[in-house]
Structures are given as C-alpha cells and as structure tokens.
Design a protein around this motif. Structure first.
Motif, PDB file in Angstrom:
ATOM      1  N   GLY A 126     141.963  28.592 -79.931  1.00 55.32           N
ATOM      2  CA  GLY A 126     140.707  27.990 -79.506  1.00 55.32           C
ATOM      3  C   GLY A 126     140.758  26.501 -79.780  1.00 55.32           C
ATOM      4  O   GLY A 126     141.724  25.987 -80.351  1.00 55.32           O
ATOM      5  N   GLY A 127     139.703  25.788 -79.370  1.00 52.43           N
ATOM      6  CA  GLY A 127     139.719  24.352 -79.553  1.00 52.43           C
ATOM      7  C   GLY A 127     138.343  23.747 -79.481  1.00 52.43           C
ATOM      8  O   GLY A 127     137.324  24.439 -79.360  1.00 52.43           O
ATOM      9  N   MET A 128     138.324  22.411 -79.558  1.00 47.37           N
ATOM     10  CA  MET A 128     137.057  21.682 -79.589  1.00 47.37           C
ATOM     11  C   MET A 128     137.279  20.269 -79.090  1.00 47.37           C
ATOM     12  O   MET A 128     138.406  19.757 -79.084  1.00 47.37           O
ATOM     13  CB  MET A 128     136.493  21.666 -81.005  1.00 47.37           C
ATOM     14  CG  MET A 128     137.370  20.988 -82.018  1.00 47.37           C
ATOM     15  SD  MET A 128     137.062  21.550 -83.717  1.00 47.37           S
ATOM     16  CE  MET A 128     137.812  23.194 -83.703  1.00 47.37           C
ATOM     17  N   VAL A 129     136.186  19.634 -78.670  1.00 48.89           N
ATOM     18  CA  VAL A 129     136.200  18.225 -78.286  1.00 48.89           C
ATOM     19  C   VAL A 129     135.647  17.430 -79.455  1.00 48.89           C
ATOM     20  O   VAL A 129     134.602  17.777 -80.013  1.00 48.89           O
ATOM     21  CB  VAL A 129     135.368  17.984 -77.020  1.00 48.89           C
ATOM     22  CG1 VAL A 129     135.365  16.501 -76.651  1.00 48.89           C
ATOM     23  CG2 VAL A 129     135.910  18.820 -75.851  1.00 48.89           C
ATOM     24  N   CYS A 130     136.347  16.363 -79.860  1.00 49.75           N
ATOM     25  CA  CYS A 130     136.013  15.596 -81.053  1.00 49.75           C
ATOM     26  C   CYS A 130     135.701  14.157 -80.665  1.00 49.75           C
ATOM     27  O   CYS A 130     136.445  13.539 -79.910  1.00 49.75           O
ATOM     28  CB  CYS A 130     137.170  15.601 -82.044  1.00 49.75           C
ATOM     29  SG  CYS A 130     137.924  17.232 -82.318  1.00 49.75           S
ATOM     30  N   GLU A 131     134.609  13.629 -81.195  1.00 49.15           N
ATOM     31  CA  GLU A 131     134.256  12.226 -80.957  1.00 49.15           C
ATOM     32  C   GLU A 131     133.508  11.688 -82.163  1.00 49.15           C
ATOM     33  O   GLU A 131     132.859  12.438 -82.909  1.00 49.15           O
ATOM     34  CB  GLU A 131     133.404  12.081 -79.698  1.00 49.15           C
ATOM     35  CG  GLU A 131     132.126  12.889 -79.710  1.00 49.15           C
ATOM     36  CD  GLU A 131     131.401  12.831 -78.371  1.00 49.15           C
ATOM     37  OE1 GLU A 131     131.370  11.760 -77.748  1.00 49.15           O
ATOM     38  OE2 GLU A 131     130.865  13.885 -77.959  1.00 49.15           O
ATOM     39  N   SER A 135     129.210   6.559 -89.042  1.00 48.99           N
ATOM     40  CA  SER A 135     130.172   6.231 -90.095  1.00 48.99           C
ATOM     41  C   SER A 135     130.558   7.458 -90.930  1.00 48.99           C
ATOM     42  O   SER A 135     129.702   8.105 -91.535  1.00 48.99           O
ATOM     43  CB  SER A 135     129.582   5.162 -91.016  1.00 48.99           C
ATOM     44  OG  SER A 135     130.488   4.844 -92.046  1.00 48.99           O
ATOM     45  N   GLY A 136     131.852   7.761 -90.932  1.00 55.48           N
ATOM     46  CA  GLY A 136     132.357   8.847 -91.746  1.00 55.48           C
ATOM     47  C   GLY A 136     132.065  10.235 -91.219  1.00 55.48           C
ATOM     48  O   GLY A 136     132.366  11.219 -91.901  1.00 55.48           O
ATOM     49  N   MET A 137     131.521  10.339 -90.026  1.00 54.39           N
ATOM     50  CA  MET A 137     131.163  11.644 -89.468  1.00 54.39           C
ATOM     51  C   MET A 137     131.762  11.781 -88.071  1.00 54.39           C
ATOM     52  O   MET A 137     131.968  10.795 -87.358  1.00 54.39           O
ATOM     53  CB  MET A 137     129.638  11.813 -89.387  1.00 54.39           C
ATOM     54  CG  MET A 137     128.910  11.603 -90.705  1.00 54.39           C
ATOM     55  SD  MET A 137     129.266  12.855 -91.952  1.00 54.39           S
ATOM     56  CE  MET A 137     128.247  14.222 -91.355  1.00 54.39           C
ATOM     57  N   ILE A 138     132.021  13.031 -87.671  1.00 59.78           N
ATOM     58  CA  ILE A 138     132.582  13.294 -86.352  1.00 59.78           C
ATOM     59  C   ILE A 138     131.854  14.462 -85.708  1.00 59.78           C
ATOM     60  O   ILE A 138     131.444  15.411 -86.382  1.00 59.78           O
ATOM     61  CB  ILE A 138     134.105  13.555 -86.456  1.00 59.78           C
ATOM     62  CG1 ILE A 138     134.743  13.551 -85.072  1.00 59.78           C
ATOM     63  CG2 ILE A 138     134.403  14.852 -87.202  1.00 59.78           C
ATOM     64  CD1 ILE A 138     136.233  13.334 -85.103  1.00 59.78           C
ATOM     65  N   ARG A 139     131.654  14.367 -84.397  1.00 62.20           N
ATOM     66  CA  ARG A 139     130.950  15.403 -83.641  1.00 62.20           C
ATOM     67  C   ARG A 139     131.975  16.324 -82.984  1.00 62.20           C
ATOM     68  O   ARG A 139     132.880  15.864 -82.279  1.00 62.20           O
ATOM     69  CB  ARG A 139     130.049  14.765 -82.583  1.00 62.20           C
ATOM     70  CG  ARG A 139     129.242  15.786 -81.766  1.00 62.20           C
ATOM     71  CD  ARG A 139     128.370  15.102 -80.738  1.00 62.20           C
ATOM     72  NE  ARG A 139     127.334  14.287 -81.367  1.00 62.20           N
ATOM     73  CZ  ARG A 139     127.291  12.965 -81.341  1.00 62.20           C
ATOM     74  NH1 ARG A 139     128.264  12.292 -80.734  1.00 62.20           N
ATOM     75  NH2 ARG A 139     126.315  12.312 -81.929  1.00 62.20           N
ATOM     76  N   LEU A 140     131.827  17.624 -83.228  1.00 62.54           N
ATOM     77  CA  LEU A 140     132.712  18.629 -82.651  1.00 62.54           C
ATOM     78  C   LEU A 140     131.920  19.483 -81.671  1.00 62.54           C
ATOM     79  O   LEU A 140     130.908  20.081 -82.041  1.00 62.54           O
ATOM     80  CB  LEU A 140     133.295  19.522 -83.747  1.00 62.54           C
ATOM     81  CG  LEU A 140     133.994  18.839 -84.925  1.00 62.54           C
ATOM     82  CD1 LEU A 140     134.490  19.885 -85.911  1.00 62.54           C
ATOM     83  CD2 LEU A 140     135.125  17.950 -84.458  1.00 62.54           C
ATOM     84  N   SER A 141     132.383  19.544 -80.434  1.00 58.01           N
ATOM     85  CA  SER A 141     131.721  20.350 -79.403  1.00 58.01           C
ATOM     86  C   SER A 141     132.600  21.531 -79.039  1.00 58.01           C
ATOM     87  O   SER A 141     133.817  21.380 -78.874  1.00 58.01           O
ATOM     88  CB  SER A 141     131.446  19.509 -78.155  1.00 58.01           C
ATOM     89  OG  SER A 141     130.653  18.385 -78.452  1.00 58.01           O
TER      90      SER A 141
END
Length: 299
Positions: free
Chosen positions: A260-265, A269-275
């Motif tokens: 499986g996988g995810m989109v990362c952006e 600051s210091g945080m990342i959004r995973l979809s």
C-alpha cells in the motif's frame, strides 16, 4: 461492557491489502492493562482506542505487546472509523490528541475511492528528521546478505527508527527479511528504502499519483516483525525524497506482502500530511463483560 469496534485496512488499494488496524470506541477511561489486553486479543499491528472528551477526540495506539507514541496507519483507520460511525462528516477537519501531541485529520470525498468500496482521508503527523550517521558494520553485512548490495545512505532519527538507502536495483520487494536477525540498535524500527527506477516496470500509484520511492519497515523491538504500510516511516523519510526530487509532494509505496502507499506533502513546520485510502473489513463490537471480569478493571 460492549464497545463498537471495526477493522480498517489503512493505506489500502482494495480488500486484503494495506495495513490492518482495529479501532475501538471507548465510552469511559479504561486501565492500560485492559487496553493492552484488547490489543493483544485483536492481534493487529496496531489497535487504536478513541475516547471523546467533550468536543475533543483522545487517541492511543497499542501493538500486541506495548503502547507506542506514534502510528500513522492506525490514525487514518481511526479517522475512517469515525466516518463509518457517522461521527465525522466528509470535508470537516478534526484534531486527535495523542502522545505525539495534536494531530489534524480530514475525511475526504473521492468518487474514485467510493466506487472501489474505499474511503479516503488525510492525517498530519510529525516528521522528526533524519540524522546522518556511520553505517554499523553488522547492519551493512546483514543488508548485503539479504539483498546482495551495498548501502548508499544511513540515518538515525529522534523517533528511534534507523533508515537505510538502497540502490534502485536492489530486490527489495521480493527479498526475505527475517527480522530476528536485526541487530539490537535497529530493532525499534528499521526502514529499508530505494528509489523506483523510471526505466523499470510501471510504478504503482496512490490516489492517481505515481510512486517515486518504496520501502519496507521491520520493528521486532515493538513486537512487529514487518509492518505492512507504515505512516510514521513515510512521514520520516518523505521530506528527504521531496528534497532529492525537487517536488512539493511525493507518493511513496510500501512493497510488503500486503502492499500500500500514500501521498506525502509538507503541512507546516515539522509536520507532514499523508493522504490515503482504506477499506472497512469488518464492523462489530468487543465484549468485555461486566466491570468485575475484564482485565485491570477500575476499582
């Protein structure tokens, strides 16, 4: 005591893929021994426990053997479970309060995922950053035994995970990786990652974005020989891939036996959004009986 519970396959592209997480909705604070006992019985890589306190959602994560400070796939599973129970509506942002601080999340409406029987959402996780370090000789020898290749980069992290960069030619997806052989210093979490070669077979896609790297994650120190799809690992390494590739967002794949996988952006600051998306495998209740006969009952 009867508590709503579901099993969500998080970061999945369909049934029987991704990373399974049980999610249990708790109606009162329960002793740690009870939560740990439930996680051991449900026997997923993670069980998420949700408890509503006024307008806030409290979230804790347990493996079958211990509580952990951060878990990405079980956070996505908790979000999708709340959507399934009608406790959050698509498009609204909520905040989970956890051992890693407040974590934002949003349930998404995606016709493509809904048509496939999936739900989608994003979560925001901390990304602690990679710290370059000398490669331990024992680990280098082990990687060469497993994959017949050298190591192109090695990092430690404040999260406790260690990260190994492999060449694109390494047979990471097909390799047998016995976690019992991992040296003690890497047992809390070992990430093996590599670029997905543009000239190779067609790379997998997540939410219509082609994946640019892939990894596997071994954590015998947490009671998990291999975690199928690991949000915290991608949150850790995705900023490095974004920088290397010069991209504001990057899709990553986990080539485990349940891929499986995810989109990362970047979020802030210091945080990342995973979809990513997830599949509801089962829906029911856990039964703890009366307060006199469940583990660690409240006195």
């Amino acid at each position: 005591m009867k508590l709503p519970a579901v099993l969500v396959e998080a970061f999945a592209s369909g049934p029987c893929s991704g990373n399974g997480a049980a999610v249990v909705l708790v109606n009162q604070p329960l002793p740690d021994s009870c939560l740990q006992g439930l996680a051991r019985s449900l026997n997923q890589s993670e069980t998420a426990f949700l408890w509503r306190q006024q307008q806030e959602w409290l979230l804790r994560w347990f493996t079958p053997t211990c509580e952990v400070a951060l878990c990405g796939h079980a956070t996505l599973a908790a979000l999708l479970a709340l959507g399934h129970w009608g406790l959050v509506v698509p498009g609204s942002t909520l905040r989970f309060h956890s051992l890693s601080g407040p974590l934002e999340a949003r349930l998404l409406t995606s016709p493509a995922t809904m048509a496939a029987g999936l739900a989608a959402g994003w979560i925001v996780l901390p990304s602690s950053g990679l710290v370059p370090a000398p490669l331990p000789q024992e680990l280098g020898n082990l990687v060469n035994t497993w994959l017949a290749c050298g190591v192109e980069g090695y990092w430690t992290s404040p999260l406790g995970y260690t990260v190994v960069l492999l060449p694109a030619s390494a047979p990471l997806a097909s390799a047998v990786l016995p976690a019992s052989a991992i040296p003690p210093g890497q047992r809390p979490g070992l990430v093996l990652m590599q670029p997905l070669a543009a000239e190779g077979p067609a790379a997998p896609a997540v939410l219509n974005e082609t994946c640019r790297y892939q990894l596997r994650f071994l954590a015998p120190g947490l009671g998990i020989d291999e975690d199928p799809v690991t949000g915290s690992a991608h949150a850790l390494v995705a900023p490095w891939w974004q920088q290397q590739l010069g991209l504001p967002r990057v899709a990553g794949w986990q080539c485990s036996p349940r891929p499986g996988g995810m989109v990362c952006e970047a979020a802030f600051s210091g945080m990342i959004r995973l979809s990513g998306s997830g599949h509801l495998l089962w829906d029911g209740h856990v039964h703890l009986g009366s307060g006199d006969n469940f583990p660690g009952r409240l006195g």
